[in-house]
Scaffold this motif. Structure first.
Motif, mmCIF file in Angstrom:
data_model
loop_
_atom_site.group_PDB
_atom_site.id
_atom_site.type_symbol
_atom_site.label_atom_id
_atom_site.label_comp_id
_atom_site.label_asym_id
_atom_site.label_seq_id
_atom_site.Cartn_x
_atom_site.Cartn_y
_atom_site.Cartn_z
ATOM 1 N N THR A 67 -6.684 43.780 -11.602
ATOM 2 C CA THR A 67 -7.736 43.158 -12.407
ATOM 3 C C THR A 67 -9.032 42.968 -11.614
ATOM 4 O OG1 THR A 67 -8.127 41.422 -14.044
ATOM 5 C CG2 THR A 67 -7.231 40.721 -11.918
ATOM 6 N N TYR A 68 -10.122 42.840 -12.361
ATOM 7 C CA TYR A 68 -11.448 42.637 -11.758
ATOM 8 C C TYR A 68 -11.796 43.731 -10.761
ATOM 9 C CZ TYR A 68 -11.599 38.076 -13.989
ATOM 10 O OH TYR A 68 -11.619 37.069 -14.907
ATOM 11 N N ARG A 69 -11.423 44.971 -11.118
ATOM 12 C CA ARG A 69 -11.720 46.099 -10.237
ATOM 13 C C ARG A 69 -12.251 47.277 -11.052
ATOM 14 N NH1 ARG A 69 -7.787 43.380 -7.800
ATOM 15 N NH2 ARG A 69 -7.675 43.360 -5.531
ATOM 16 N N ASN A 70 -12.940 48.177 -10.341
ATOM 17 C CA ASN A 70 -13.310 49.476 -10.893
ATOM 18 C C ASN A 70 -12.243 50.452 -10.425
ATOM 19 O OD1 ASN A 70 -14.348 51.888 -11.640
ATOM 20 N ND2 ASN A 70 -16.264 51.718 -10.475
ATOM 21 N N ARG C 26 -17.214 41.371 -8.919
ATOM 22 C CA ARG C 26 -16.952 42.797 -8.713
ATOM 23 C C ARG C 26 -17.157 43.534 -10.038
ATOM 24 N NH1 ARG C 26 -11.807 41.010 -5.788
ATOM 25 N NH2 ARG C 26 -10.681 41.701 -7.635
ATOM 26 N N LEU C 27 -17.421 44.820 -9.944
ATOM 27 C CA LEU C 27 -17.506 45.627 -11.170
ATOM 28 C C LEU C 27 -16.120 45.660 -11.813
ATOM 29 C CD1 LEU C 27 -19.244 47.490 -12.966
ATOM 30 C CD2 LEU C 27 -18.528 49.404 -11.519
ATOM 31 N N HIS C 28 -16.063 45.239 -13.060
ATOM 32 C CA HIS C 28 -14.791 45.256 -13.796
ATOM 33 C C HIS C 28 -15.123 45.582 -15.253
ATOM 34 C CE1 HIS C 28 -16.358 41.225 -14.431
ATOM 35 N NE2 HIS C 28 -15.539 41.092 -15.461
ATOM 36 N N GLY C 29 -14.290 45.192 -16.195
ATOM 37 C CA GLY C 29 -14.576 45.537 -17.587
ATOM 38 C C GLY C 29 -13.881 44.621 -18.559
#
Lengths: 132, 132, 132, 132, 132, 132
Positions: A67-70, C26-29
């Motif tokens: 989670t919370y990642r690219n 952070r980059l996430h979605g």
């Protein structure tokens, strides 16, 4: 047959390579609602197929690592499209590893299978089912 | 095993023949929430079991041919009770035809089964599962 | 008072600036499930407060302009944290513009307010409510 | 294969014996949302796998015998941990008895299986599946 | 106006005194799904009305003090019927205390109201709304 | 302010007159999930704003008078489009009549308002709110 399911979720960014994905080739994101089912033929002496509290903890550990990642930047997925199907299999395989490593305790020894469903929206989801 | 599920809905009128149906023998109606699952053993090179966008389009085409209609007047159901079970089978069979006609693309060639669930209310639903 | 609500969803990537956001920096979605409510005091001659079909179309146009994107790269949000609250307000304001531009038809002239709720996960959502 | 599912719920108190249950060893309670699925290979002449109205009535009779009770005081569960798995099996077995006693009518004669799922919270549920 | 809502749940046993409660006068239990909404007129410089992470933590602290308990034995409820309405007010008041004590941080200073909804089953819930 | 909500559903056929309704001008149907909220400022001596059991019974009586019917044939709706908004108002008004007739008991005397929401599909619903 018995099964116990626990639910968690994770919020990731990613892009998908291939014409088939249309606009999903762009960097976008998803909240994946993750349902993990643990299956077994019998109950232990406590009357459970798996410790539901531990199952929830182990699932949370697995989603917390994603989670919370690219996901485009995660070495674990280099060269792999992180489709909903692929992520369902990834979560299921990591849960299977946890079962084999004893992280779900003694009751989990007799589990026969795992199914993981990832809901990407209210109108689309994917599952992966495997033996243990 | 993998599966991908897409959800749509349709709003129909109908009546059911037979004492077993009680008040549902009167002309009434339903919003059916329709879940269609496509199953396969393997992922293709794109990492999918079926193109989820196409699956949603094909399901929508199937529900669009049924929605906003009185099923009592539809020739396709002449002499047939349009129970939730029957409608689940109808949707599944039409999706199977679409798969066989290539409407879901190449990835769908290796699909092994389809399951369709129709939710008629928050407390009742029916499913039909078939091989491909 | 009457209200009519339509639901859609969008799948976006973004990052948030500020210590308060912890790992969400952070980059996430996220998959945002978007509920848009249109409020009015009276029904028109057709018996509606707003054309629900048009409302769904206009909402879809608004979500289609945001979905499958990395909001960090969208000029509309330059210098703005795209929190769930901010995005709810953005959707509501764009819907209000559509109402004022006549895109929801005559029935919408007497609408008094709009509320937009964005669900970011099964356990968290945010709303913004405004007058028209 | 067809299945028909009906949903009901029950609100019970109980405690669980065993270190594995942590704080659930204390007297506490649960709303169990109960889904009962009846499976069969074929539809009868009315186009149903089971009379959904009767199925709902029989399920309600089963949940009514458990709801608004402290299961620690019920003779039927003396010496048994009333885990979600155990309660799912209890409900399934009582439904199977009802099928065999003819309470679901003629259409139910060809049923091949029952699955019962008990949702104890939005993030945890358990199922038991058996043949008929 | 903005609002942010977080969801948690708790599993309690209790009994209710008064003929109006019928079978709920017996010791039974409930899973309460708890939705807590925090309302404010403005966003702070981070673009939030309240830190959603802290809001979830504070709500969890409040539900953790109630879950896995028999409320009939809790001194806090001596002489009080722990109806869904009363419990919604209790949760809302404890959240208000937390806001006033600064546990939700600076952004929470401008909150104007709290609403708490407790879902006791899929077909019944109660809410309590108060100013801050 | 307190509110108590109960949920029921009804399955009706109808058609709508007016170009604005497009394909819904044809005879079709809907499952309406009906949520009825009863609002009050204070709890009575039992700790309730309204007897939730009676509220459920009264709502069920109201939906039972509408379900399994073709509303185009109901005298009560002659010359009226049975839109979701209109039906929400109908249910709310009938509930208000029941409150005034004492069918919800003494606790209901101090109710201040009613809100009824009718969900016609997973993506569309309408509400009507009125004073008592």
């Amino acid at each position: 047959m018995f099964s116990v399911t626990v639910r968690d979720h994770m919020m990731i960014a990613h892009s998908l390579r291939g014409d088939v994905f249309g606009p999903a080739q762009r960097l976008h994101g998803a909240t994946y609602v993750v349902d993990a089912s643990f299956r077994g033929e019998q109950l232990d002496d406590d009357g459970i197929v798996v410790d539901i509290g531990r199952a929830a903890e182990v699932l949370h550990r697995v989603t917390a690592a994603l989670t919370y990642r690219n996901l485009d930047d995660e070495p674990a997925f280099a060269g792999t499209n992180t489709t909903t199907e692929v992520l369902a299999r990834t979560v299921a395989d990591r849960l299977a590893d946890a079962v084999h490593a004893g992280e779900l305790g003694d009751a989990a020894r007799d589990l026969t299978g795992i199914e993981v469903t990832l809901h990407e929206s209210p109108v689309a989801w994917a599952s992966y089912e495997r033996a243990l």
